[in-house]
Design an enzyme around this catalytic site. Structure first.
Site, PDB file in Angstrom:
ATOM      1  N   GLU A 127       0.845  -1.194   0.000  1.00 51.60           N
ATOM      2  CA  GLU A 127       0.000   0.000   0.000  1.00 51.60           C
ATOM      3  C   GLU A 127       0.878   1.241   0.000  1.00 51.60           C
ATOM      4  OE1 GLU A 127      -2.837  -0.243   3.182  1.00 51.60           O
ATOM      5  OE2 GLU A 127      -3.771  -2.063   2.376  1.00 51.60           O
ATOM      6  N   GLN A 279      44.103  -6.799 -17.866  1.00 51.74           N
ATOM      7  CA  GLN A 279      43.773  -7.640 -16.716  1.00 51.74           C
ATOM      8  C   GLN A 279      42.693  -7.025 -15.826  1.00 51.74           C
ATOM      9  OE1 GLN A 279      46.571  -8.495 -13.329  1.00 51.74           O
ATOM     10  NE2 GLN A 279      46.694 -10.501 -14.318  1.00 51.74           N
ATOM     11  N   GLU A 363       9.212  -7.764  -3.990  1.00 52.78           N
ATOM     12  CA  GLU A 363       9.071  -9.046  -3.282  1.00 52.78           C
ATOM     13  C   GLU A 363       9.846  -9.061  -1.968  1.00 52.78           C
ATOM     14  OE1 GLU A 363       8.040 -12.471  -4.802  1.00 52.78           O
ATOM     15  OE2 GLU A 363       7.728 -11.868  -6.869  1.00 52.78           O
ATOM     16  N   GLY A 364       9.886  -7.910  -1.323  1.00 49.01           N
ATOM     17  CA  GLY A 364      10.634  -7.741  -0.080  1.00 49.01           C
ATOM     18  C   GLY A 364      12.004  -7.188  -0.365  1.00 49.01           C
TER      19      GLY A 364
END
Length: 380
Positions: A127, A279, A363-364
């Site tokens: 929300e 490298q 999703e958290g």
């Protein structure tokens, strides 16, 4: 003993998703990102080949693929576009509360139609003001005879408003905490149910993210999943499972970042030699490879635990946090390898970074994942 090989069926599924991604997603990903538009053509094609709503169980008319299978597919789709993958993953997210808390009759009623046509599901928990405080909801559900009456607003809902079914989490008593939560299935087009598209997102622009508004929306009591007070439990069990595909998608993004970096570094020359000979850049790509291989092992372990019916919240939190952080770092390093070209849209790596940032949030948040992990470590 441990076996890391895929079955023949899983190899075929992986190849199907890989071919679909290269043919149907990669060529149009930039366009849908730029237009901030749902790729319904891609969704329809995914349905045609069997890559949409793969988690619908066989008794409801679907394929009933395992979590490992779903993650194998997810890594391939996210390689092409994390936003388009989120559409499909969020549909699985919307279906999961029905699998977790619904009866077999409810699963047939709500999930059966999702395999008959290119249709989506949605999960409505967040929300505007409660964020990660899932028990602090303001959206209310009041029982009126044989109907629930829903009022309130949900925010940041993937597929919101376009989904055929939306699982809405509400409270029967504000301030009532976990014991007052309820999970209700709301069909598309229910009177009083409207949505507003959230525009100008940083990334994942092909995915529809919406604000949902409920004004005296009525749904029959038989649309309730589980019992009164089960809403929070159903939501948490859902997220424990669906964080695993987020991890798999993150690995797909990191793989794309590495592939683009290897390709560019072999073509670009500086000081009379391809920059792949430096490298400093070799080490960046080596670190990407380390992260990809490690992340894949972790999401597969979490997915396997889901499929075995074992406790998996700890492992899914590790997989989600590690893989999304790793993928963000890989995309960031890919931009660095591309130099100035990586900062503009001429190459896909800037989109990878914009897209995968959301994986650390939805999703958290990864902070919440670390709460889950640390609680497990400190539990008596």
């Amino acid at each position: 003993m441990i076996d890391f090989s895929l079955t023949d069926e899983q190899k075929q599924l992986q190849q199907l998703a890989r071919d679909f991604t290269r043919k149907e997603i990669i060529p149009v990903a930039e366009e849908y990102d730029r237009r901030e538009e749902m790729p319904w053509d891609v969704i329809r094609k995914a349905h045609e080949v069997g890559l949409l709503n793969v988690g619908v169980p066989e008794h409801a008319g679907g394929l009933g693929l395992s979590m490992v299978d779903e993650c194998i597919v997810g890594e391939e789709l996210a390689y092409g576009c994390m936003g388009i993958f989120t559409i499909m993953m969020a549909s699985e997210l919307g279906m999961t509360p029905i699998l977790v808390g619904g009866t077999e009759e409810q699963q047939k009623r709500f999930l059966g139609p999702l395999v008959e046509k290119p249709a989506l599901a949605a999960f409505a928990l967040s929300e505007p003001n409660n964020g990660s405080d899932a028990a602090g909801m303001h959206t209310t559900a009041v029982l009126d005879g044989d109907e629930w009456v829903i009022n309130g607003t949900k925010m940041w809902i993937s597929n919101g408003g376009e989904a055929e079914v939306t699982v809405v989490f509400a409270t029967t008593e504000r301030g009532g905490g976990h014991r007052a939560t309820v999970a209700l299935v709301v069909p598309k087009g229910a009177p009083g149910f409207t949505y507003n598209k959230i525009k100008h997102k940083m990334g994942q622009r092909a995915s529809l993210t919406s604000e949902l508004v409920f004004e005296n929306v009525r749904v029959p009591k038989e649309n309730q999943l589980g019992g009164l007070g089960d809403g929070f439990k159903i939501a948490m069990k859902t997220l424990d499972k669906t964080r695993v595909p987020v991890a798999a998608g993150s690995v797909g993004v990191a793989r794309r970042a590495l592939d683009e970096s290897v390709k560019y570094s072999k073509e670009r020359e500086a000081f009379g030699t391809p920059i792949s000979n430096f490298q400093a850049l070799q080490f960046k790509m080596a670190d990407m490879a380390i992260g990809i291989e490690t992340g894949r092992l972790m999401y597969l372990k979490a997915a396997w635990l889901v499929d075995q019916g074992n406790t998996h919240g700890y492992e899914s939190a590790i997989a989600k946090a590690y893989c999304s952080d790793m993928a963000f770092n890989a995309a960031n390093e890919a931009i660095q390898i591309h130099g100035g070209y990586g900062y503009v849209g001429e190459y896909p790596v800037e989109k990878l970074l914009r897209d995968v940032k959301l994986n650390q949030i939805y999703e958290g948040t990864n902070e919440i994942q670390r709460v889950v992990i640390s609680r497990a470590l400190l539990k008596d």
